[in-house]
Design a protein around this motif. Structure first.
Motif, PDB file in Angstrom:
ATOM      1  N   ASP A 103      19.782   3.818   3.438  1.00  0.00           N
ATOM      2  CA  ASP A 103      19.586   5.013   2.629  1.00  0.00           C
ATOM      3  C   ASP A 103      20.466   4.898   1.393  1.00  0.00           C
ATOM      4  OD1 ASP A 103      17.830   6.048   4.454  1.00  0.00           O
ATOM      5  OD2 ASP A 103      19.239   7.450   5.361  1.00  0.00           O
ATOM      6  N   TYR A 104      19.919   5.229   0.206  1.00  0.00           N
ATOM      7  CA  TYR A 104      20.615   5.041  -1.055  1.00  0.00           C
ATOM      8  C   TYR A 104      20.649   6.338  -1.858  1.00  0.00           C
ATOM      9  CZ  TYR A 104      19.632   0.181   0.172  1.00  0.00           C
ATOM     10  OH  TYR A 104      19.547  -1.022   0.839  1.00  0.00           O
ATOM     11  N   THR A 105      21.819   6.644  -2.424  1.00  0.00           N
ATOM     12  CA  THR A 105      21.981   7.833  -3.259  1.00  0.00           C
ATOM     13  C   THR A 105      22.914   7.507  -4.415  1.00  0.00           C
ATOM     14  OG1 THR A 105      23.891   8.619  -1.975  1.00  0.00           O
ATOM     15  CG2 THR A 105      21.711   9.396  -1.286  1.00  0.00           C
ATOM     16  N   ASP A 106      22.974   8.408  -5.375  1.00  0.00           N
ATOM     17  CA  ASP A 106      23.951   8.328  -6.472  1.00  0.00           C
ATOM     18  C   ASP A 106      23.911   6.991  -7.202  1.00  0.00           C
ATOM     19  OD1 ASP A 106      25.250  10.967  -6.029  1.00  0.00           O
ATOM     20  OD2 ASP A 106      25.843  10.053  -4.126  1.00  0.00           O
ATOM     21  N   TYR A 107      22.724   6.589  -7.637  1.00  0.00           N
ATOM     22  CA  TYR A 107      22.619   5.378  -8.451  1.00  0.00           C
ATOM     23  C   TYR A 107      23.384   5.581  -9.758  1.00  0.00           C
ATOM     24  CZ  TYR A 107      18.930   3.504  -5.436  1.00  0.00           C
ATOM     25  OH  TYR A 107      18.215   2.993  -4.381  1.00  0.00           O
ATOM     26  N   GLY A 108      24.029   4.516 -10.239  1.00  0.00           N
ATOM     27  CA  GLY A 108      24.778   4.673 -11.472  1.00  0.00           C
ATOM     28  C   GLY A 108      25.282   3.369 -12.040  1.00  0.00           C
ATOM     29  N   PRO A 109      26.327   3.447 -12.869  1.00  0.00           N
ATOM     30  CA  PRO A 109      26.866   2.250 -13.537  1.00  0.00           C
ATOM     31  C   PRO A 109      27.625   1.365 -12.561  1.00  0.00           C
ATOM     32  CG  PRO A 109      28.219   4.165 -14.024  1.00  0.00           C
ATOM     33  CD  PRO A 109      27.015   4.673 -13.281  1.00  0.00           C
ATOM     34  N   LYS A 110      28.260   0.343 -13.098  1.00  0.00           N
ATOM     35  CA  LYS A 110      28.982  -0.638 -12.291  1.00  0.00           C
ATOM     36  C   LYS A 110      29.927   0.030 -11.296  1.00  0.00           C
ATOM     37  CE  LYS A 110      32.243  -4.490 -12.789  1.00  0.00           C
ATOM     38  NZ  LYS A 110      33.007  -5.313 -13.769  1.00  0.00           N
TER      39      LYS A 110
ATOM     40  N   LYS B 215       0.820  -1.214   0.000  1.00  0.00           N
ATOM     41  CA  LYS B 215       0.000   0.000   0.000  1.00  0.00           C
ATOM     42  C   LYS B 215       0.851   1.260   0.000  1.00  0.00           C
ATOM     43  CE  LYS B 215      -0.435  -0.335   5.048  1.00  0.00           C
ATOM     44  NZ  LYS B 215      -1.374  -0.499   6.187  1.00  0.00           N
ATOM     45  N   HIS B 216       0.205   2.359  -0.362  1.00  0.00           N
ATOM     46  CA  HIS B 216       0.817   3.688  -0.378  1.00  0.00           C
ATOM     47  C   HIS B 216       0.489   4.383   0.934  1.00  0.00           C
ATOM     48  CE1 HIS B 216       0.579   8.072  -1.903  1.00  0.00           C
ATOM     49  NE2 HIS B 216       1.845   7.779  -1.650  1.00  0.00           N
ATOM     50  N   ILE B 217       1.534   4.882   1.628  1.00  0.00           N
ATOM     51  CA  ILE B 217       1.329   5.557   2.906  1.00  0.00           C
ATOM     52  C   ILE B 217       1.156   7.054   2.735  1.00  0.00           C
ATOM     53  CG2 ILE B 217       2.297   5.959   5.209  1.00  0.00           C
ATOM     54  CD1 ILE B 217       1.492   3.067   4.645  1.00  0.00           C
ATOM     55  N   GLY B 218       1.945   7.659   1.834  1.00  0.00           N
ATOM     56  CA  GLY B 218       1.843   9.091   1.619  1.00  0.00           C
ATOM     57  C   GLY B 218       3.179   9.703   1.255  1.00  0.00           C
ATOM     58  N   ALA B 219       3.195  11.018   1.074  1.00  0.00           N
ATOM     59  CA  ALA B 219       4.409  11.745   0.698  1.00  0.00           C
ATOM     60  C   ALA B 219       5.190  12.140   1.946  1.00  0.00           C
ATOM     61  CB  ALA B 219       4.050  12.977  -0.112  1.00  0.00           C
ATOM     62  N   GLU B 220       6.522  11.991   1.892  1.00  0.00           N
ATOM     63  CA  GLU B 220       7.394  12.363   3.001  1.00  0.00           C
ATOM     64  C   GLU B 220       8.726  12.854   2.452  1.00  0.00           C
ATOM     65  OE1 GLU B 220       7.859   9.282   5.944  1.00  0.00           O
ATOM     66  OE2 GLU B 220       5.843   8.502   5.550  1.00  0.00           O
ATOM     67  N   LYS B 221       9.454  13.599   3.261  1.00  0.00           N
ATOM     68  CA  LYS B 221      10.801  14.004   2.897  1.00  0.00           C
ATOM     69  C   LYS B 221      11.806  13.094   3.585  1.00  0.00           C
ATOM     70  CE  LYS B 221      10.818  18.812   1.391  1.00  0.00           C
ATOM     71  NZ  LYS B 221      11.396  20.165   1.638  1.00  0.00           N
ATOM     72  N   ILE B 222      12.750  12.577   2.790  1.00  0.00           N
ATOM     73  CA  ILE B 222      13.816  11.720   3.299  1.00  0.00           C
ATOM     74  C   ILE B 222      15.147  12.372   2.952  1.00  0.00           C
ATOM     75  CG2 ILE B 222      14.902   9.456   3.198  1.00  0.00           C
ATOM     76  CD1 ILE B 222      12.167   9.397   4.492  1.00  0.00           C
ATOM     77  N   ASN B 223      15.876  12.775   3.996  1.00  0.00           N
ATOM     78  CA  ASN B 223      17.173  13.445   3.793  1.00  0.00           C
ATOM     79  C   ASN B 223      17.038  14.628   2.835  1.00  0.00           C
ATOM     80  OD1 ASN B 223      18.487  11.506   5.433  1.00  0.00           O
ATOM     81  ND2 ASN B 223      18.692  10.117   3.698  1.00  0.00           N
ATOM     82  N   GLY B 224      15.935  15.366   2.986  1.00  0.00           N
ATOM     83  CA  GLY B 224      15.702  16.555   2.179  1.00  0.00           C
ATOM     84  C   GLY B 224      15.113  16.300   0.808  1.00  0.00           C
ATOM     85  N   VAL B 225      14.867  15.019   0.473  1.00  0.00           N
ATOM     86  CA  VAL B 225      14.317  14.658  -0.836  1.00  0.00           C
ATOM     87  C   VAL B 225      12.858  14.253  -0.687  1.00  0.00           C
ATOM     88  CG1 VAL B 225      14.480  13.028  -2.766  1.00  0.00           C
ATOM     89  CG2 VAL B 225      16.563  13.899  -1.670  1.00  0.00           C
ATOM     90  N   GLN B 226      11.988  14.827  -1.517  1.00  0.00           N
ATOM     91  CA  GLN B 226      10.582  14.473  -1.480  1.00  0.00           C
ATOM     92  C   GLN B 226      10.389  13.074  -2.070  1.00  0.00           C
ATOM     93  OE1 GLN B 226       8.541  16.573  -0.039  1.00  0.00           O
ATOM     94  NE2 GLN B 226       6.559  15.580  -0.347  1.00  0.00           N
ATOM     95  N   ALA B 227       9.659  12.222  -1.365  1.00  0.00           N
ATOM     96  CA  ALA B 227       9.474  10.841  -1.823  1.00  0.00           C
ATOM     97  C   ALA B 227       8.109  10.331  -1.411  1.00  0.00           C
ATOM     98  CB  ALA B 227      10.575   9.951  -1.243  1.00  0.00           C
ATOM     99  N   GLN B 228       7.696   9.238  -2.044  1.00  0.00           N
ATOM    100  CA  GLN B 228       6.450   8.577  -1.700  1.00  0.00           C
ATOM    101  C   GLN B 228       6.756   7.324  -0.877  1.00  0.00           C
ATOM    102  OE1 GLN B 228       3.429   9.738  -2.230  1.00  0.00           O
ATOM    103  NE2 GLN B 228       4.083  11.521  -3.438  1.00  0.00           N
ATOM    104  N   HIS B 229       6.011   7.127   0.187  1.00  0.00           N
ATOM    105  CA  HIS B 229       6.236   6.038   1.132  1.00  0.00           C
ATOM    106  C   HIS B 229       5.282   4.881   0.817  1.00  0.00           C
ATOM    107  CE1 HIS B 229       6.139   4.734   5.686  1.00  0.00           C
ATOM    108  NE2 HIS B 229       6.624   3.798   4.889  1.00  0.00           N
TER     109      HIS B 229
END
Length: 304
Positions: free
Chosen positions: A273-280, A187-201
């Motif tokens: 917590d995950y950031t900077d997704y990218g190549p290998k 289920k969808h919980i709602g919108a929240e900020k995670i580490n300053g980034v707007q995201a959906q929970h």
């Protein structure tokens, strides 16, 4: 790090492996690839998303994460006191998947228990089914001047939890999303900020029985041997079920995942917590001249 610390860290990460390992297999095939879907809008919404819409968002997030191959991570694992005294482990660094690789720094009571001389933090590299631990300059004197200790993880499933350590650390966010898709109450919980980034929970729960049923429905993606190991681990820790929470940003990537596993002796928590997704991910093994191979010693200890 003393053998007691190895064992406690292995117990903790074996628990994590149980959480994520049931997604199917190590290369993220637990979820079927689908055509890319538009990511969820991250502005506040007056109503929650339907189950169908939620499934599309998580499937799209799985696709993007699986294709990304790597990310920077900050993870905390917490074990209850009834599990060998409990404690925490914090990990920061980079993780790669398909192929699996890591270069992280670890600290916390799970890494220092039973070893008063252990360093406050330890760097660990995992590459090509081998783990390298930086034991520090002081310990290097006990290892012929070599500060890196190498453990070959192939065939180490029964050695003080080291097989569980490999499986636990190698669990990437794509595998977590694959397992979340199997939840009957996603289920969808709602919108929240995670580490300053707007995201959906988003949130989902699964019992162990539902988890195994999901794998049966996928034509038994676990081999017979892996399935037996998974069931044995679950019985050992008395696992009852677990909750998974994920926060997806506007680009469609998970920025945080929280997994809580209920066992007979308490709850194991894992927050990533995950950031900077990218190549290998670019991960290099330490120079051989600075490495002490401990695999043979561990095999001897296991036989004893």
């Amino acid at each position: 790090m003393g053998m007691t610390a190895w064992k406690r860290a292995g117990v903790s990460l074996t628990a994590v492996a149980v959480i994520a390992g049931a997604a199917g297999c190590q290369d993220g095939e637990g979820a079927k690839k689908a055509a890319p879907q538009a990511p969820a809008k991250t502005t506040a919404e007056p109503q929650l998303q339907s189950h169908e819409a939620v499934t599309k968002v998580i499937q799209a997030a799985y696709n993007k994460t699986s294709d990304a191959k790597s990310a920077k991570i900050r993870m905390t694992i917490t074990m209850p006191a009834a599990m060998d005294g409990g404690g925490t482990m914090e990990m920061t660094g980079v993780q790669g998947w398909n192929p699996g690789a890591m270069d992280i720094t670890m600290k916390g009571s799970l890494m220092t228990a039973g070893d008063p001389d252990a360093p406050e933090q330890t760097r660990m590299i995992m590459l090509d089914e081998a783990m390298y631990m930086d034991m520090g300059a002081e310990r290097a004197a006990e290892m012929d001047g070599k500060r890196w200790m190498k453990v070959d993880l192939k065939g180490q499933e029964g050695q003080d939890g080291l097989g569980g350590m490999q499986s636990g650390l190698n669990q990437d966010p794509a595998q977590q999303l694959a397992l979340l898709l199997e939840s009957p109450n996603l289920k969808h919980i709602g919108a929240e900020k995670i580490n300053g980034v707007q995201a959906q929970h988003y949130k989902g729960t699964l019992s162990f029985e539902q988890m195994m049923d999901a794998n049966e429905a996928k034509s038994a993606t676990l081999s017979k041997k892996d399935r037996e190991k998974l069931i044995a681990n679950v019985e050992k820790i008395g696992m009852k079920g677990y909750d998974t929470d994920v926060w997806v940003d506007a680009a469609g990537y998970p920025v945080r995942m929280v997994v809580s596993m209920t066992t007979a002796v308490g709850t194991v928590h894992m927050k990533g917590d995950y950031t900077d997704y990218g190549p290998k991910a670019t991960v290099k093994a330490p120079p051989a001249k600075d490495t002490y191979d401990l695999s043979e010693m561990l095999k001897g200890l296991g036989e004893s």
